[in-house]
Structures are given as structure tokens and as C-alpha cells.
Write a protein that holds these residues in place. Structure first.
Motif, PDB file in Angstrom:
ATOM      1  N   SER A 141       0.830  -1.205   0.000  1.00  0.00           N
ATOM      2  CA  SER A 141       0.000   0.000   0.000  1.00  0.00           C
ATOM      3  C   SER A 141       0.861   1.250   0.000  1.00  0.00           C
ATOM      4  O   SER A 141       1.941   1.279   0.598  1.00  0.00           O
ATOM      5  CB  SER A 141      -0.907  -0.001   1.244  1.00  0.00           C
ATOM      6  OG  SER A 141      -1.623   1.213   1.337  1.00  0.00           O
ATOM      7  N   SER A 148      -1.805   2.871   7.559  1.00  0.00           N
ATOM      8  CA  SER A 148      -2.067   1.452   7.298  1.00  0.00           C
ATOM      9  C   SER A 148      -2.527   0.740   8.564  1.00  0.00           C
ATOM     10  O   SER A 148      -3.434  -0.096   8.537  1.00  0.00           O
ATOM     11  CB  SER A 148      -0.812   0.773   6.735  1.00  0.00           C
ATOM     12  OG  SER A 148      -0.473   1.304   5.472  1.00  0.00           O
ATOM     13  N   LYS A 151      -6.103   1.845   9.255  1.00  0.00           N
ATOM     14  CA  LYS A 151      -7.043   1.262   8.304  1.00  0.00           C
ATOM     15  C   LYS A 151      -7.220  -0.228   8.561  1.00  0.00           C
ATOM     16  O   LYS A 151      -8.340  -0.747   8.514  1.00  0.00           O
ATOM     17  CB  LYS A 151      -6.545   1.481   6.870  1.00  0.00           C
ATOM     18  CG  LYS A 151      -7.543   1.000   5.808  1.00  0.00           C
ATOM     19  CD  LYS A 151      -7.107   1.413   4.412  1.00  0.00           C
ATOM     20  CE  LYS A 151      -8.162   0.996   3.383  1.00  0.00           C
ATOM     21  NZ  LYS A 151      -7.786   1.412   2.001  1.00  0.00           N
ATOM     22  N   ALA A 152      -6.146  -0.930   8.850  1.00  0.00           N
ATOM     23  CA  ALA A 152      -6.220  -2.365   9.120  1.00  0.00           C
ATOM     24  C   ALA A 152      -7.074  -2.637  10.356  1.00  0.00           C
ATOM     25  O   ALA A 152      -7.888  -3.569  10.379  1.00  0.00           O
ATOM     26  CB  ALA A 152      -4.818  -2.938   9.307  1.00  0.00           C
ATOM     27  N   PHE A 228      -9.152  -3.680   2.116  1.00  0.00           N
ATOM     28  CA  PHE A 228      -7.969  -2.829   2.283  1.00  0.00           C
ATOM     29  C   PHE A 228      -7.567  -2.193   0.955  1.00  0.00           C
ATOM     30  O   PHE A 228      -7.042  -1.084   0.922  1.00  0.00           O
ATOM     31  CB  PHE A 228      -6.793  -3.630   2.838  1.00  0.00           C
ATOM     32  CG  PHE A 228      -5.720  -2.786   3.425  1.00  0.00           C
ATOM     33  CD1 PHE A 228      -5.707  -2.483   4.779  1.00  0.00           C
ATOM     34  CD2 PHE A 228      -4.706  -2.258   2.628  1.00  0.00           C
ATOM     35  CE1 PHE A 228      -4.719  -1.693   5.333  1.00  0.00           C
ATOM     36  CE2 PHE A 228      -3.706  -1.456   3.162  1.00  0.00           C
ATOM     37  CZ  PHE A 228      -3.715  -1.156   4.526  1.00  0.00           C
TER      38      PHE A 228
END
Length: 230
Positions: A141, A148, A151-152, A228
Motif C-alpha cells: 500500500s 495502514s 485502516k487495518a 484494504f
């Protein structure tokens, strides 16, 4: 004919009781597997008898024959679906996106019982995974490391996983997923690293019990990967 219908109902009740016993941890998984397997086998045998009886049913017992037929068809259909699921995937229960640098659980080790599946991911398992799920790979990404991680974490919660450990500094997230019917627990780890201007996201999902996960862990990782990437 009525006796057979009552036996069918009794077996279905036994299955329900065993599921409840498993959910509240009164019945160990191995005992549940034995009861469940024998109940399904007996139900299948009764289903075949009912199908024969239905063909030769008289007017006086036709109502029992119809009830028995409905249960029989449901049993045969359920067993056929289960067998199809088992045969369509390898008999493994530990899946990861990175087979050369496998994410390692920490908190999950504290929660697992001695009788649960081992978390040793050997080459035999890796070989079967490569053959069955060749599309599973590390996610890349353009998001920053911190973005990240956030978002995860959000996606894990969105998918209904129970996040119980979050190390934002080192990019580690551990969670569990509990199946709706049987209450089976799968452990999940998300590992995020940053290199060459990109975030590298790896996942691992492992079932605590059962030799085969019926493809659930791979589906879970794929669902995360799709979200994702959006």
C-alpha cells in the motif's frame, strides 16, 4: 413410520444439544465431533429408510411419511453440502499471506489451550496452501505506516473480528473470530511493516480446533484484502 419420525426428531435434538454443549464448553471438541459424526450417519441411514417408506406409504400414515420425507431431504442435503465443502479444500487450518516470513502470534498463545491446534506452520502445510490458494500474498500500500495500521484496525472491526491486542508502534494487531453456530474460535494476526516507501501488510488466520477449516481462514484473509485495497 411414526417411530422413524420420532427417531429423526430425537437425533436432531441430540445434534442441537451437542452444539449448545460445545458453545458453553461443557463438551470438548473431540467428543462433539464424535457425537456430531455419529448423529449425521444415523440421520442419513434413517433418511434412506424414510425415502423407501415414503414410496410405499399407505393413506393412513401418509402424514408421517411427508414429515419424515422433509426431514430426510434436509438431512441428505445438509450432509451432501458438508461433504462437498470438505472435499473442495485442503485439510489445513492455518493460512497466511507470507510463507517465507510467517507472522508470529504472541497474545494468542496466552489464550489457547494445550489441546488446541499447534501454531507450528510446517512445510507440508505451506505446500498445500500454495496449491489451494496461490493468490494469497503480501499486500502493498502507498499509505503511510500509521495510516495502514489505522485502516487495518478499522477493517478488522468492520469484519466483526474481536481485536484484543494493538501495538501501533510495531504494526501488530491480534484478533479473534467466533463462528455464529458452533462458536469455533480462529486467531488472526495482522502485521504491518514499512519499506521502500510502501506499507507491507501480512495476515495469518489459524483455527484453534479442527483439522480442516473448510476454507474459512483463506476467505477471511481475502475479504480483508479486498476491503484494504478499496
Amino acid at each position: 413410520m411414526s417411530n422413524i419420525v420420532f427417531w429423526q426428531a430425537g437425533l436432531l435434538l441430540l445434534l442441537c444439544v451437542s452444539v449448545v454443549g460445545l458453545r458453553i464448553e461443557l463438551i470438548p471438541f473431540k467428543a462433539f465431533g464424535g457425537v456430531f459424526g455419529l448423529s449425521l450417519l444415523a440421520s442419513l441411514m434413517l433418511a434412506l429408510i424414510v425415502l423407501f417408506k415414503f414410496i410405499t406409504a399407505t393413506h393412513t400414515n401418509i402424514q408421517y411419511a411427508i414429515v419424515g420425507l422433509i426431514i430426510a431431504l434436509a438431512t441428505v442435503g445438509g450432509v451432501a453440502y458438508l461433504l462437498k465443502q470438505v472435499s473442495s479444500v485442503p485439510r489445513i487450518h492455518d493460512i497466511t499471506t507470507n510463507l517465507t516470513d510467517i507472522p508470529q502470534f504472541t497474545k494468542a498463545l496466552e489464550q489457547r489451550k494445550a489441546s488446541d491446534n499447534s501454531l507450528v506452520h510446517d512445510e507440508k502445510v505451506a505446500k498445500q496452501q500454495r496449491a489451494a490458494y496461490p493468490d494469497l500474498a503480501t499486500l502493498s500500500s502507498q499509505l503511510s505506516f500509521d495510516e495502514s495500521v489505522k485502516k487495518a484496525t478499522k477493517i478488522a472491526q468492520q469484519l466483526g473480528w474481536r481485536v484484543h491486542f494493538l501495538d501501533e508502534k510495531n504494526g501488530l494487531i491480534e484478533a479473534t473470530h467466533i463462528s455464529t453456530l458452533f462458536g469455533f474460535v480462529d486467531d488472526i494476526i495482522i502485521r504491518i511493516k514499512y519499506a521502500d516507501g510502501q506499507s507491507q501488510i501480512d495476515l495469518r488466520s489459524a483455527s484453534r480446533v479442527g483439522e480442516s477449516d473448510l476454507g474459512a481462514n483463506a476467505k477471511r484473509i481475502k475479504a480483508f484484502s479486498i476491503l484494504f485495497g478499496q
